[in-house]
Design a protein around this motif. Structure first.
Motif, PDB file in Angstrom:
ATOM      1  N   PRO A  68     -12.541   1.968   1.650  1.00 38.09           N
ATOM      2  CA  PRO A  68     -12.686   1.141   0.622  1.00 38.09           C
ATOM      3  C   PRO A  68     -12.520   0.106   1.277  1.00 38.09           C
ATOM      4  CG  PRO A  68     -10.652   2.137   0.598  1.00 38.09           C
ATOM      5  CD  PRO A  68     -11.578   3.068   1.398  1.00 38.09           C
ATOM      6  N   PHE A  69     -13.281  -0.954   0.508  1.00 38.31           N
ATOM      7  CA  PHE A  69     -13.493  -2.443   0.994  1.00 38.31           C
ATOM      8  C   PHE A  69     -13.189  -3.449  -0.246  1.00 38.31           C
ATOM      9  CE2 PHE A  69     -14.740  -6.693   2.399  1.00 38.31           C
ATOM     10  CZ  PHE A  69     -14.246  -6.867   3.511  1.00 38.31           C
ATOM     11  N   PHE A  70     -12.289  -4.168  -0.392  1.00 38.18           N
ATOM     12  CA  PHE A  70     -12.050  -4.884  -1.599  1.00 38.18           C
ATOM     13  C   PHE A  70     -12.191  -6.322  -1.345  1.00 38.18           C
ATOM     14  CE2 PHE A  70      -9.508  -1.304  -1.578  1.00 38.18           C
ATOM     15  CZ  PHE A  70      -9.819  -0.708  -2.721  1.00 38.18           C
ATOM     16  N   VAL A  71     -13.107  -7.037  -1.955  1.00 41.02           N
ATOM     17  CA  VAL A  71     -13.276  -8.464  -1.927  1.00 41.02           C
ATOM     18  C   VAL A  71     -12.574  -9.135  -3.046  1.00 41.02           C
ATOM     19  CG1 VAL A  71     -15.252 -10.361  -2.064  1.00 41.02           C
ATOM     20  CG2 VAL A  71     -15.696  -7.906  -1.132  1.00 41.02           C
ATOM     21  N   LEU A  72     -11.797 -10.284  -2.626  1.00 47.24           N
ATOM     22  CA  LEU A  72     -10.831 -11.229  -3.618  1.00 47.24           C
ATOM     23  C   LEU A  72     -11.566 -12.278  -3.686  1.00 47.24           C
ATOM     24  CD1 LEU A  72      -7.538 -10.074  -2.256  1.00 47.24           C
ATOM     25  CD2 LEU A  72      -9.029  -8.958  -4.070  1.00 47.24           C
ATOM     26  N   ASP A  73     -12.075 -12.976  -4.781  1.00 47.71           N
ATOM     27  CA  ASP A  73     -12.618 -14.050  -4.844  1.00 47.71           C
ATOM     28  C   ASP A  73     -13.691 -14.654  -3.917  1.00 47.71           C
ATOM     29  OD1 ASP A  73     -12.668 -16.529  -6.333  1.00 47.71           O
ATOM     30  OD2 ASP A  73     -11.025 -17.520  -5.273  1.00 47.71           O
ATOM     31  N   ARG A  74     -14.417 -13.465  -3.425  1.00 49.51           N
ATOM     32  CA  ARG A  74     -15.399 -13.829  -2.591  1.00 49.51           C
ATOM     33  C   ARG A  74     -15.111 -14.438  -1.395  1.00 49.51           C
ATOM     34  NH1 ARG A  74     -19.915 -11.857  -3.781  1.00 49.51           N
ATOM     35  NH2 ARG A  74     -21.138 -12.929  -2.505  1.00 49.51           N
ATOM     36  N   THR A  75     -13.860 -14.743  -1.063  1.00 48.88           N
ATOM     37  CA  THR A  75     -13.139 -15.243   0.034  1.00 48.88           C
ATOM     38  C   THR A  75     -12.324 -14.421   1.087  1.00 48.88           C
ATOM     39  OG1 THR A  75     -13.131 -17.137  -1.311  1.00 48.88           O
ATOM     40  CG2 THR A  75     -11.667 -17.113   0.608  1.00 48.88           C
ATOM     41  N   TYR A  76     -11.673 -13.242   0.500  1.00 50.59           N
ATOM     42  CA  TYR A  76     -10.758 -12.546   1.150  1.00 50.59           C
ATOM     43  C   TYR A  76     -11.238 -11.199   1.070  1.00 50.59           C
ATOM     44  CZ  TYR A  76      -7.603 -16.588   1.546  1.00 50.59           C
ATOM     45  OH  TYR A  76      -7.061 -17.548   1.572  1.00 50.59           O
ATOM     46  N   GLY A  77     -10.862 -10.403   2.079  1.00 49.74           N
ATOM     47  CA  GLY A  77     -11.456  -9.008   2.119  1.00 49.74           C
ATOM     48  C   GLY A  77      -9.975  -7.942   2.596  1.00 49.74           C
ATOM     49  N   VAL A  78     -10.020  -6.987   1.890  1.00 45.24           N
ATOM     50  CA  VAL A  78      -8.859  -5.867   2.385  1.00 45.24           C
ATOM     51  C   VAL A  78      -9.622  -4.695   2.620  1.00 45.24           C
ATOM     52  CG1 VAL A  78      -6.935  -4.759   1.660  1.00 45.24           C
ATOM     53  CG2 VAL A  78      -7.396  -7.096   0.885  1.00 45.24           C
ATOM     54  N   SER A  79      -9.709  -4.305   3.816  1.00 45.67           N
ATOM     55  CA  SER A  79     -10.339  -3.197   4.315  1.00 45.67           C
ATOM     56  C   SER A  79      -9.454  -1.904   4.484  1.00 45.67           C
ATOM     57  CB  SER A  79     -10.732  -3.464   5.752  1.00 45.67           C
ATOM     58  OG  SER A  79     -11.676  -2.524   6.292  1.00 45.67           O
ATOM     59  N   GLY A  80     -10.038  -0.885   3.786  1.00 45.28           N
ATOM     60  CA  GLY A  80      -9.186   0.389   4.038  1.00 45.28           C
ATOM     61  C   GLY A  80      -8.187   0.343   3.098  1.00 45.28           C
ATOM     62  N   ALA A  81      -7.351   1.797   2.907  1.00 46.54           N
ATOM     63  CA  ALA A  81      -6.650   2.120   1.822  1.00 46.54           C
ATOM     64  C   ALA A  81      -5.049   1.524   2.425  1.00 46.54           C
ATOM     65  CB  ALA A  81      -6.428   3.410   1.894  1.00 46.54           C
ATOM     66  N   GLN A  82      -4.878   0.073   1.939  1.00 46.81           N
ATOM     67  CA  GLN A  82      -3.665  -0.619   2.474  1.00 46.81           C
ATOM     68  C   GLN A  82      -2.399  -0.250   1.552  1.00 46.81           C
ATOM     69  OE1 GLN A  82      -3.580  -2.473   5.166  1.00 46.81           O
ATOM     70  NE2 GLN A  82      -5.655  -1.852   5.846  1.00 46.81           N
ATOM     71  N   PRO A  83      -1.098  -0.554   1.978  1.00 48.65           N
ATOM     72  CA  PRO A  83      -0.057  -0.559   1.094  1.00 48.65           C
ATOM     73  C   PRO A  83      -0.121  -1.352  -0.048  1.00 48.65           C
ATOM     74  CG  PRO A  83       0.607  -0.643   3.501  1.00 48.65           C
ATOM     75  CD  PRO A  83      -0.959  -0.807   3.365  1.00 48.65           C
ATOM     76  N   ALA A  84       0.398  -1.351  -0.890  1.00 46.56           N
ATOM     77  CA  ALA A  84       0.568  -2.260  -2.197  1.00 46.56           C
ATOM     78  C   ALA A  84       0.891  -3.695  -1.794  1.00 46.56           C
ATOM     79  CB  ALA A  84       1.637  -1.646  -3.319  1.00 46.56           C
ATOM     80  N   GLU A  85       1.998  -3.868  -0.715  1.00 50.05           N
ATOM     81  CA  GLU A  85       2.422  -5.090  -0.314  1.00 50.05           C
ATOM     82  C   GLU A  85       1.148  -5.935   0.322  1.00 50.05           C
ATOM     83  OE1 GLU A  85       3.826  -2.138   0.792  1.00 50.05           O
ATOM     84  OE2 GLU A  85       5.297  -2.172  -0.599  1.00 50.05           O
ATOM     85  N   VAL A  86      -0.016  -5.363   0.758  1.00 53.16           N
ATOM     86  CA  VAL A  86      -1.175  -5.974   1.716  1.00 53.16           C
ATOM     87  C   VAL A  86      -1.858  -6.672   0.447  1.00 53.16           C
ATOM     88  CG1 VAL A  86      -3.085  -5.714   2.927  1.00 53.16           C
ATOM     89  CG2 VAL A  86      -1.107  -4.658   3.447  1.00 53.16           C
ATOM     90  N   PHE A  87      -2.083  -5.563  -0.499  1.00 53.60           N
ATOM     91  CA  PHE A  87      -2.612  -6.082  -1.735  1.00 53.60           C
ATOM     92  C   PHE A  87      -2.115  -7.461  -2.625  1.00 53.60           C
ATOM     93  CE2 PHE A  87      -5.002  -1.972  -1.092  1.00 53.60           C
ATOM     94  CZ  PHE A  87      -6.237  -2.478  -1.353  1.00 53.60           C
ATOM     95  N   THR A  88      -0.744  -7.330  -2.779  1.00 49.98           N
ATOM     96  CA  THR A  88      -0.040  -8.344  -3.274  1.00 49.98           C
ATOM     97  C   THR A  88      -0.222  -9.504  -2.611  1.00 49.98           C
ATOM     98  OG1 THR A  88       1.715  -6.557  -4.349  1.00 49.98           O
ATOM     99  CG2 THR A  88       2.336  -8.948  -4.002  1.00 49.98           C
ATOM    100  N   GLN A  89      -0.130  -9.563  -1.328  1.00 51.10           N
ATOM    101  CA  GLN A  89      -0.196 -10.815  -0.389  1.00 51.10           C
ATOM    102  C   GLN A  89      -1.519 -11.409  -0.440  1.00 51.10           C
ATOM    103  OE1 GLN A  89       0.611 -10.151   3.876  1.00 51.10           O
ATOM    104  NE2 GLN A  89       0.097 -12.071   4.387  1.00 51.10           N
ATOM    105  N   ALA A  90      -2.544 -10.529  -0.521  1.00 49.05           N
ATOM    106  CA  ALA A  90      -3.916 -11.173  -0.466  1.00 49.05           C
ATOM    107  C   ALA A  90      -4.282 -11.550  -1.862  1.00 49.05           C
ATOM    108  CB  ALA A  90      -4.809 -10.040  -0.126  1.00 49.05           C
ATOM    109  N   LEU A  91      -4.000 -10.836  -3.018  1.00 44.86           N
ATOM    110  CA  LEU A  91      -3.981 -11.421  -4.226  1.00 44.86           C
ATOM    111  C   LEU A  91      -3.431 -12.741  -4.390  1.00 44.86           C
ATOM    112  CD1 LEU A  91      -3.917  -8.224  -6.236  1.00 44.86           C
ATOM    113  CD2 LEU A  91      -5.720  -9.676  -5.927  1.00 44.86           C
TER     114      LEU A  91
END
Length: 123
Positions: A68-91
């Motif tokens: 998976p690859f997640f795009v946040l606000d068309r500015t940040y990307g999170v690649s792969g299945a990451q821990p919740a902390e990575v998503f929290t930090q990116a968001l």
């Protein structure tokens, strides 16, 4: 759709591909898709090819190299299945760095709010 395909294949033990396109059309209809539209797509495998290629180009431009690859606000990307902390930090980072909306106002123009608009009464 994926859950319906899995259920049909694994739980019902019915192949979704051996009964021709009608089995896939039936499953698509169960998923809420239009049966005739599903038939049309199955009859023309290149029907949405241009749109898919455009999505692939956009994903590559955004830095996606896998799923998976997640795009946040068309500015940040999170690649792969990451821990919740990575998503929290990116968001948190994306939210904190986003540009606030700049309103352009024109004279006496009024905007409607969540409770509606004031309607001027004619005299």
């Amino acid at each position: 759709m994926i859950q319906i395909l899995y259920r049909a294949n694994f739980a019902e033990e019915r192949s979704v591909f051996t009964e021709g396109d009608e089995r896939l059309v039936e499953l698509a209809a169960q998923a809420g898709l239009d049966a005739d539209a599903a038939r049309a797509v199955l009859a023309d495998p290149s029907r949405y090819a241009d749109e898919v290629r455009a999505d692939e180009r956009e994903a590559a431009q955004l830095g996606a190299t896998g799923v998976p690859f997640f795009v946040l606000d068309r500015t940040y990307g999170v690649s792969g299945a990451q821990p919740a902390e990575v998503f929290t930090q990116a968001l948190t980072q994306a939210w904190g760095e986003r540009s606030p909306l700049k309103l352009v106002e024109q004279g006496d123009a009024q905007a409607c709010g969540p409770d509606g608009c004031a309607v001027p009464q004619q005299g």
